[in-house]
Design a protein around this motif. Structure first.
Motif, PDB file in Angstrom:
ATOM      1  N   UNK A   3      -0.431  29.390   8.416  1.00  0.00           N
ATOM      2  CA  UNK A   3       0.466  29.217   9.702  1.00  0.00           C
ATOM      3  C   UNK A   3       1.075  30.686   9.539  1.00  0.00           C
ATOM      4  N   UNK A   4       1.483  31.366   8.539  1.00  0.00           N
ATOM      5  CA  UNK A   4       2.039  32.486   8.376  1.00  0.00           C
ATOM      6  C   UNK A   4       1.153  33.693   9.198  1.00  0.00           C
ATOM      7  N   UNK A   5       0.010  33.457   8.451  1.00  0.00           N
ATOM      8  CA  UNK A   5      -0.936  34.592   8.746  1.00  0.00           C
ATOM      9  C   UNK A   5      -1.211  34.293  10.360  1.00  0.00           C
ATOM     10  N   UNK A   6      -1.152  33.170  10.981  1.00  0.00           N
ATOM     11  CA  UNK A   6      -1.466  32.978  12.433  1.00  0.00           C
ATOM     12  C   UNK A   6      -0.359  33.483  13.244  1.00  0.00           C
ATOM     13  N   UNK A   7       0.831  33.533  12.578  1.00  0.00           N
ATOM     14  CA  UNK A   7       2.173  34.257  13.082  1.00  0.00           C
ATOM     15  C   UNK A   7       2.024  35.654  13.163  1.00  0.00           C
ATOM     16  N   UNK A   8       1.329  36.239  12.359  1.00  0.00           N
ATOM     17  CA  UNK A   8       1.230  37.733  12.083  1.00  0.00           C
ATOM     18  C   UNK A   8       0.022  38.155  13.171  1.00  0.00           C
ATOM     19  N   UNK A   9      -0.957  37.383  13.284  1.00  0.00           N
ATOM     20  CA  UNK A   9      -1.847  37.621  14.432  1.00  0.00           C
ATOM     21  C   UNK A   9      -1.348  37.474  15.690  1.00  0.00           C
ATOM     22  N   UNK A  10      -0.539  36.566  16.274  1.00  0.00           N
ATOM     23  CA  UNK A  10       0.051  36.498  17.414  1.00  0.00           C
ATOM     24  C   UNK A  10       0.821  37.714  17.614  1.00  0.00           C
ATOM     25  N   UNK A  11       1.908  38.131  16.680  1.00  0.00           N
ATOM     26  CA  UNK A  11       2.627  38.921  16.833  1.00  0.00           C
ATOM     27  C   UNK A  11       1.936  40.498  16.815  1.00  0.00           C
ATOM     28  N   UNK A  12       0.780  40.561  15.925  1.00  0.00           N
ATOM     29  CA  UNK A  12       0.090  41.818  16.243  1.00  0.00           C
ATOM     30  C   UNK A  12      -0.576  42.054  17.516  1.00  0.00           C
ATOM     31  N   UNK A  13      -0.950  41.011  18.074  1.00  0.00           N
ATOM     32  CA  UNK A  13      -1.466  41.053  19.431  1.00  0.00           C
ATOM     33  C   UNK A  13      -0.486  41.503  20.116  1.00  0.00           C
ATOM     34  N   UNK A  14       0.693  41.631  19.969  1.00  0.00           N
ATOM     35  CA  UNK A  14       1.949  41.891  20.938  1.00  0.00           C
ATOM     36  C   UNK A  14       2.434  43.246  20.611  1.00  0.00           C
ATOM     37  N   UNK A  15       1.796  43.807  19.642  1.00  0.00           N
ATOM     38  CA  UNK A  15       2.121  45.041  18.631  1.00  0.00           C
ATOM     39  C   UNK A  15       3.588  44.860  18.362  1.00  0.00           C
ATOM     40  N   UNK A  16       3.983  43.907  17.610  1.00  0.00           N
ATOM     41  CA  UNK A  16       5.397  43.556  16.926  1.00  0.00           C
ATOM     42  C   UNK A  16       5.338  43.523  15.530  1.00  0.00           C
ATOM     43  N   UNK A  17       5.869  44.417  15.048  1.00  0.00           N
ATOM     44  CA  UNK A  17       6.006  44.547  13.372  1.00  0.00           C
ATOM     45  C   UNK A  17       6.818  43.358  13.059  1.00  0.00           C
ATOM     46  N   UNK A  18       6.406  42.876  12.028  1.00  0.00           N
ATOM     47  CA  UNK A  18       7.359  41.611  11.319  1.00  0.00           C
ATOM     48  C   UNK A  18       7.351  41.842   9.778  1.00  0.00           C
ATOM     49  N   UNK A  19       8.194  40.750   9.291  1.00  0.00           N
ATOM     50  CA  UNK A  19       8.301  40.899   8.089  1.00  0.00           C
ATOM     51  C   UNK A  19       8.300  39.645   7.195  1.00  0.00           C
ATOM     52  N   UNK A  20       7.626  39.212   6.356  1.00  0.00           N
ATOM     53  CA  UNK A  20       7.801  37.789   5.687  1.00  0.00           C
ATOM     54  C   UNK A  20       8.313  37.745   4.321  1.00  0.00           C
TER      55      UNK A  20
END
Length: 285
Positions: free
Chosen positions: A138-155
């Protein structure tokens, strides 16, 4: 239907006394910071706030008094005004540790800008029966969604059972805007993993599914701070991660009181970017 009159005095509910505290091998305790217990009597345009010992609190908590006056309803309101400790240096943190405060749970905003969160938080919270491998997926999927929006995120690991994902906002948006953005992300992730995820906060409705929690993005809501110890067996630490580490084989017990300092020295502050400029929601729209 006849209504009962507003009672003159109601005793607030107090803590239940026991002979000894709960204890079990592998568990630790932390200090519970308490506040002021009070009851507000609102009747016929008048408000009277009293302590549990019937001492007047109208002046002491005048913002609450003014808010209840503006509310304008006839009711008896039981509530608690909490005190929050604001550590500003290492000495203050040591003071908290000396009091037995094992974990730190900060707001999403600062006292200087309390209505505008510094980040949006996505909390991946497993239910009974879920595996940590599902949390990782699920965390990996969150990253994919955010990457598609070009949003940097931090786990980071929660230090307990889940994973927290930070999205920097730069204190530019209200909690309401922050939560709506979190809901959009959570909804999209749920669409992609419908078999074992949900966005329903009610535990009884989750039916063993992983909860994608975006509702923590609200005033005074808290999650375990990065690098915070957790009162769990093994003294696990809520540890920031590189996204490359969020993969099969990751375990909560990998990060604990014994190795946390060494990791911080070798990896640096992985979450430093969370307090950066922040994303632009207008550009996303």
């Amino acid at each position: 239907m006849k209504k009962d009159p507003i009672p003159k005095v109601i005793k607030p509910m107090l803590a239940t006394l026991v002979n000894k505290p709960f204890d079990e091998p592998g568990w630790l305790y932390e200090v519970k910071w308490d506040g002021y217990r009070a009851v507000a009597y609102c009747n016929m345009g008048k408000v009277n706030i009293l302590s549990r010992n019937n001492k007047p609190f109208n002046e002491k908590f005048y913002p609450v008094y003014d808010a209840l006056l503006a509310w304008g309803n006839n009711a008896v309101v039981d509530g608690e005004d909490k005190n929050f400790l604001v550590p500003e240096d290492a000495a203050a943190l040591l003071y908290m540790a000396n009091l037995g405060a094992i974990e730190m749970n900060p707001w999403n905003s600062t006292i200087h800008n309390p209505d505008y969160p510094d980040w949006c938080m996505i909390d991946l919270d497993p239910d009974k029966g879920n595996t940590f491998e599902q949390v990782i997926e699920m965390a990996q999927t969150v990253k994919v969604v955010l990457d598609e929006l070009k949003i940097k995120s931090y786990p980071k690991t929660s230090g307990s059972t889940g994973i927290h994902i930070y999205i920097p906002l730069g204190a530019k948006y209200t909690y309401e805007e922050c939560q709506l953005f979190g809901k959009i992300i959570a909804t999209e992730v749920h669409k992609r993993l419908p078999k074992f995820t949900c966005i329903d906060r009610m535990t009884r409705n989750r039916k063993g599914k992983l909860y994608i929690d975006y509702l923590q993005n609200q005033p005074k809501a808290t999650l375990a701070a990065p690098y915070s110890l957790r009162p769990k067996p093994g003294a696990t630490v809520s540890m920031p991660l590189h996204w490359e580490e969020v993969k099969k084989g990751l375990q909560m017990k990998n990060f604990n009181i014994k190795n946390a300092i060494g990791r911080i020295k070798s990896e640096g502050d992985i979450l430093k970017g969370v307090l950066g400029r922040g994303i632009s929601l207008k550009k996303l729209i």
